[in-house]
Design an enzyme around this catalytic site. Structure first.
Site, PDB file in Angstrom:
ATOM      1  N   VAL A 156      45.927  71.752  41.617  1.00 39.31           N
ATOM      2  CA  VAL A 156      46.519  71.367  42.902  1.00 39.31           C
ATOM      3  C   VAL A 156      47.998  71.704  43.031  1.00 39.31           C
ATOM      4  CG1 VAL A 156      44.891  69.504  43.380  1.00 39.31           C
ATOM      5  CG2 VAL A 156      46.966  69.019  42.055  1.00 39.31           C
ATOM      6  N   TYR A 157      48.668  72.055  41.945  1.00 40.95           N
ATOM      7  CA  TYR A 157      50.102  72.308  42.047  1.00 40.95           C
ATOM      8  C   TYR A 157      50.361  73.513  42.950  1.00 40.95           C
ATOM      9  CZ  TYR A 157      50.870  69.152  38.051  1.00 40.95           C
ATOM     10  OH  TYR A 157      50.913  68.069  37.213  1.00 40.95           O
ATOM     11  N   SER A 158      51.075  73.266  44.028  1.00 40.91           N
ATOM     12  CA  SER A 158      51.436  74.310  45.001  1.00 40.91           C
ATOM     13  C   SER A 158      50.214  75.104  45.428  1.00 40.91           C
ATOM     14  CB  SER A 158      52.519  75.228  44.431  1.00 40.91           C
ATOM     15  OG  SER A 158      53.712  74.518  44.202  1.00 40.91           O
ATOM     16  N   ASP A 159      49.121  74.362  45.652  1.00 41.00           N
ATOM     17  CA  ASP A 159      47.899  74.975  46.190  1.00 41.00           C
ATOM     18  C   ASP A 159      47.394  76.119  45.314  1.00 41.00           C
ATOM     19  OD1 ASP A 159      45.824  75.284  48.032  1.00 41.00           O
ATOM     20  OD2 ASP A 159      46.966  76.666  49.283  1.00 41.00           O
ATOM     21  N   GLY A 160      47.467  75.928  44.000  1.00 46.62           N
ATOM     22  CA  GLY A 160      46.960  76.928  43.068  1.00 46.62           C
ATOM     23  C   GLY A 160      47.961  77.983  42.664  1.00 46.62           C
TER      24      GLY A 160
END
Length: 322
Positions: free
Chosen positions: A60-64
């Site tokens: 999930v970090y920065s949408d992948g």
């Protein structure tokens, strides 16, 4: 760099783990302060040059895009077998049904998506990103076991949850002969020590390594209390974790730092590294100084009196981070 076994395993990890939430496209996800690829690469290279071999990210970090940046950087600067690469699963990756959680469908889908973004055929540590009350623990643990047996992960880990939940998951895995968690990534620092009540004793008893997230309390322990940064002004989650009464602890860190002639961050991390259950604090970095302070903390040995002075102002907090 110093290294330690990850819990009861034979895996060697650096005593500092680089938290990769700092790396990712700023316009993807909720954190506008993250670093794009061009800005991230020098920090990842600096960590590798210092001997750090442990990198932690999440789908999930920065949408992948964190996984994408980290994967390309590590492929560019290091051999895969030299690196301990960790990622996580649970958070929402798309809207609608089955877009998040720890169901078999979610786990099997997201491990493949993470491996694609990271550009590798396996991760060394695959962690559940907190507990999922909507999925039976038997389903989650068997799916994670199958990920390991498929060669897509070497070990599995968990993150912030109640001790009874963690114990239930470990017991379920043991009862069925499935892979057990080797690590717990939990919320633990000088400003939040509620984990000392149940989770840390459980991990010590079961020889589970702890990998504290937010070891500097989202930067609160790295500077004087009233100092603002872009992250502190925009970090909505971080603003829920700490309270005005924590100022006295930060002031105590400042006194030790002043007496020692070192930055606040080194003192706070040195205290955390004194704790027997802690394998490697997860340190985020947006500037070279952040990495330098973390590495220097390995050689800063606090006296018992200094540690007691840092601990004395603590008061009980509401459980947070789960």
């Amino acid at each position: 760099m110093k290294y330690v076994k990850l819990g009861a395993t034979g895996l060697d990890v650096s005593r500092i783990c680089v938290g990769c939430m700092s790396f990712g496209q700023p316009d993807r996800g909720p954190h506008s302060w993250t670093l794009d690829e061009e800005a991230s690469l020098p920090l990842i290279r600096r960590a590798l040059d210092a001997g750090i071999n442990f990198f932690d990210t999440a789908n999930v970090y920065s949408d992948g895009t964190s996984e994408e940046i980290v994967g390309r950087a590590l492929a560019k600067y290091a051999r895969r077998d030299e690196i301990v690469l960790a990622t996580k699963v649970n958070g929402a990756m798309h809207q609608g049904p089955n877009g998040h959680g720890l169901s078999r469908k979610a786990i099997m889908t997201e491990i493949d998506n993470s491996l694609r973004r990271l550009g590798t055929d396996h991760v060394d540590l695959y962690q559940i990103h907190r507990f999922d009350p909507a999925t039976p623990v038997e389903e989650t643990m068997e799916a994670l076991h199958d990920v390991v047996k498929a060669g897509k992960a070497r070990y599995i880990g968990a993150s912030s949850m109640y001790a009874w939940q963690f114990s239930k998951m470990q017991y379920t895995a043991g009862l069925n002969g499935w892979t057990r968690f080797v690590s717990m990534q939990n919320h633990y620092n000088l400003l939040y020590r509620e984990e000392e009540r149940e989770m840390l004793p459980l991990c010590a008893d079961q020889r589970v390594a702890t990998l504290p997230w937010s070891p500097l309390a989202r930067g609160r322990l790295a500077r004087a209390w009233d100092t603002d940064t872009e992250r502190s002004r925009t970090d909505e989650f971080g603003s829920t974790l700490y309270q005005e009464g924590d100022r006295e602890i930060v002031d105590a860190v400042g006194r030790v730092a002043s007496a020692r002639g070192v930055p606040y961050a080194q003192v706070a991390l040195a205290w955390l590294l004194r704790q027997d259950t802690v394998a490697a604090p997860i340190v985020g970095a947006t500037r070279p100084k952040h990495l330098d302070d973390a590495i220097a903390a390995l050689d800063l040995e606090l006296t018992d009196e200094e540690a007691a002075g840092l601990e004395r102002p603590y008061t009980p907090h509401a459980v947070s981070g789960h």
